[in-house]
Design a protein around this motif. Structure first.
Motif, PDB file in Angstrom:
ATOM      1  N   UNK A 252       0.809  -1.199   0.000  1.00 20.67           N
ATOM      2  CA  UNK A 252       0.000   0.000   0.000  1.00 20.67           C
ATOM      3  C   UNK A 252       0.862   1.277   0.000  1.00 20.67           C
ATOM      4  N   UNK A 253       2.147   1.097  -0.248  1.00 15.51           N
ATOM      5  CA  UNK A 253       3.044   2.254  -0.263  1.00 15.51           C
ATOM      6  C   UNK A 253       3.857   2.257  -1.550  1.00 15.51           C
ATOM      7  N   UNK A 254       3.524   3.187  -2.450  1.00 15.15           N
ATOM      8  CA  UNK A 254       4.252   3.325  -3.702  1.00 15.15           C
ATOM      9  C   UNK A 254       5.512   4.165  -3.476  1.00 15.15           C
ATOM     10  N   UNK A 255       6.464   4.001  -4.375  1.00 12.03           N
ATOM     11  CA  UNK A 255       7.714   4.768  -4.293  1.00 12.03           C
ATOM     12  C   UNK A 255       7.443   6.275  -4.308  1.00 12.03           C
ATOM     13  N   UNK A 256       6.622   6.738  -5.238  1.00 12.99           N
ATOM     14  CA  UNK A 256       6.343   8.172  -5.340  1.00 12.99           C
ATOM     15  C   UNK A 256       5.646   8.692  -4.084  1.00 12.99           C
ATOM     16  N   UNK A 257       4.780   7.866  -3.500  1.00  7.24           N
ATOM     17  CA  UNK A 257       4.071   8.298  -2.302  1.00  7.24           C
ATOM     18  C   UNK A 257       5.028   8.428  -1.124  1.00  7.24           C
ATOM     19  N   UNK A 258       6.052   7.581  -1.096  1.00  5.44           N
ATOM     20  CA  UNK A 258       7.039   7.666  -0.030  1.00  5.44           C
ATOM     21  C   UNK A 258       7.756   9.007  -0.066  1.00  5.44           C
ATOM     22  N   UNK A 259       8.157   9.433  -1.252  1.00  5.97           N
ATOM     23  CA  UNK A 259       8.808  10.742  -1.397  1.00  5.97           C
ATOM     24  C   UNK A 259       7.860  11.852  -0.955  1.00  5.97           C
ATOM     25  N   UNK A 355       9.307  -8.310   2.395  1.00  8.64           N
ATOM     26  CA  UNK A 355       9.878  -8.475   1.064  1.00  8.64           C
ATOM     27  C   UNK A 355       9.311  -7.484   0.064  1.00  8.64           C
ATOM     28  N   UNK A 356       8.000  -7.294   0.084  1.00  7.81           N
ATOM     29  CA  UNK A 356       7.341  -6.469  -0.941  1.00  7.81           C
ATOM     30  C   UNK A 356       7.028  -5.076  -0.401  1.00  7.81           C
ATOM     31  N   UNK A 357       8.083  -4.404   0.022  1.00 11.45           N
ATOM     32  CA  UNK A 357       7.975  -3.091   0.658  1.00 11.45           C
ATOM     33  C   UNK A 357       9.097  -2.207   0.144  1.00 11.45           C
ATOM     34  N   UNK A 358       8.765  -1.001  -0.290  1.00 13.10           N
ATOM     35  CA  UNK A 358       9.813  -0.092  -0.765  1.00 13.10           C
ATOM     36  C   UNK A 358      10.817   0.223   0.341  1.00 13.10           C
ATOM     37  N   UNK A 386       4.017  -7.165   3.016  1.00 14.19           N
ATOM     38  CA  UNK A 386       4.029  -5.884   2.308  1.00 14.19           C
ATOM     39  C   UNK A 386       3.921  -4.771   3.342  1.00 14.19           C
ATOM     40  N   UNK A 387       4.150  -3.553   2.907  1.00 12.57           N
ATOM     41  CA  UNK A 387       4.146  -2.432   3.847  1.00 12.57           C
ATOM     42  C   UNK A 387       2.759  -2.247   4.467  1.00 12.57           C
ATOM     43  N   UNK A 388       2.742  -2.075   5.788  1.00  8.97           N
ATOM     44  CA  UNK A 388       1.488  -1.796   6.475  1.00  8.97           C
ATOM     45  C   UNK A 388       0.758  -3.005   7.013  1.00  8.97           C
TER      46      UNK A 388
END
Length: 417
Positions: A252-259, A355-358, A386-388
């Motif tokens: 639930x956490x995309x790379x762009x959203x992290x920035x 594993x599946x987390x930015x 995954x994240x979250x």
């Protein structure tokens, strides 16, 4: 008159239908941009959750453009509705809402008799420094408190965009120092057995607060017993690590959203978002300095190999962008970038990665640095996580097996302290 009324009703119905179709179309478009790897357990459920979250985000954008409310405000309201009203305390647990030094907290106290002073834990919730709350993490803190027989203090620190760095960290420090000063007399907790912990942005605050407290150590109050870092966000120097490339579109956490979240926490300047993602915010000399800690070669080979993408080519830095974000490279904002003499003071640390987390590689690189410096580290990795995942723990249909596995690891570690 009746004809006019009928026309108005039809008109409003048509507008409502058009709005719903627009919302569905936007949600579908956004949802199709996601990538759920086959290794994720319950991938269909994750896709459904992602669609729901996208729907909230898109709905918030529409309402914000109409001037009805802010997108962040709408997201927080929806999250509160999903969480619902706080349930009565379960047997064996006492729950109280309080303030510590003016900071709202919720205290979870086990009621079972103990033959020694109880262990304590300060919990700093996730949510990208923008969302998340004591209520959202109520189930997580209840479980930790009851299953590990620990008095847990969940901290309601201030959020962005209303407040920027270091307001969040200041609140965590204030609440922690207050608790340490009254732990024994008011809560029967040994102040020398207090753990700091949190997930995602809360993991960032945990690591940063540990470093801040170590730098201020006067001997008046004991140091934290240990740290619990749950898929922590630890640096904004490199958003092109393998985990960022491999999981750039995994909910639930995309790379762009992290920035986006990092910049919201820092100063809210979204104009540099693309530059930061491309790595144009770091001068060459700093890239060289950070490379000894952030180089992908520091990762175990299996984490570098799960990718068919080519390594990102370094780009020339932009001085103006660096000037805007440079405060985000200080250790209190990016704890992974602290110097060795600071990190050597870190107490025993538990790190959980998915594993599946930015953010996977932030945690892995941090545990390597700590181990290399002689700090006791316990690292647990969730291969199908995954994240979250802890957010969905014990939430009925929304529960994921990976979330229970993560919570079991967390509780087991705390019980060893």
């Amino acid at each position: 008159m009746e004809i006019g009324t009928a026309i108005l009703i039809i008109g409003f119905a048509a507008l409502a239908a058009a709005f719903c179709l627009l919302l569905i179309g936007l949600v579908y478009s956004e949802a199709m941009n996601s990538e759920i790897p086959p290794g994720v357990a319950n991938s269909g459920k994750l896709r459904a959750v992602h669609c729901g979250l996208v729907g909230i985000a898109v709905g918030g954008q529409i309402l914000a453009r109409l001037g009805l409310c802010s997108q962040v405000g709408f997201t927080r309201w929806c999250t509160g509705c999903i969480v619902g009203r706080q349930q009565p305390p379960p047997p064996g647990l006492r729950i109280k809402d309080m303030t510590f030094g003016g900071v709202p907290v919720r205290v979870y106290e086990p009621t079972a008799a103990s033959d020694q002073k109880r262990r304590g834990m300060m919990y700093f919730h996730g949510g990208g420094w923008v969302v998340g709350s004591i209520d959202v993490y109520d189930e997580v803190c209840r479980h930790i408190a009851k299953e590990s027989n620990t008095t847990v203090v969940s901290v309601g620190y201030r959020l962005a965009p209303e407040h920027r760095f270091p307001a969040h960290l200041d609140d965590c420090e204030t609440a922690t120092l207050y608790f340490l000063s009254v732990a024994e007399t008011e809560f029967g907790v040994d102040p020398g057995r207090v753990v700091l912990g949190g997930d995602s942005a809360g993991g960032n605050l945990t690591a940063a607060l540990s470093q801040r407290l170590a730098g201020k150590r006067t001997g008046d109050l004991p140091s934290p017993l240990a740290l619990v870092l749950i898929y922590p966000a630890l640096q904004m120097a490199d958003f092109n690590l393998p985990s960022y490339q491999q999981n750039h579109a995994v909910p639930i956490l995309f790379r762009a959203r992290t920035v986006f979240y990092f910049l919201q926490y820092l100063n809210g300047d979204m104009s540099v978002c693309q530059d930061v993602m491309a790595g144009r915010h770091i001068p060459a000399e700093l890239k060289l300095h950070y490379s000894k800690w952030l180089a992908p070669t520091n990762l175990p080979p299996k984490f570098r190999e799960r990718s068919d993408q080519k390594p990102k080519v370094a780009t020339a830095h932009d001085g103006e962008v660096y000037h805007i974000i440079k405060d985000g490279l200080q250790p209190e904002f990016s704890p992974l970038l602290a110097e060795d003499d600071v990190l050597r003071l870190t107490p025993p640390t538990f790190i959980l990665t998915c594993e599946y987390d930015v953010l996977r590689d932030d945690g892995i690189l941090f545990q390597k640095r700590l181990k290399d410096l002689g700090v006791a580290v316990t690292w647990q990795h969730i291969p199908d996580g995954f994240h979250g995942i802890v957010n969905f723990f014990n939430r009925g249909w929304l529960n994921f097996p990976a979330g229970k596995k993560a919570m079991d690891h967390i509780v087991s570690y705390i019980k060893t302290l």
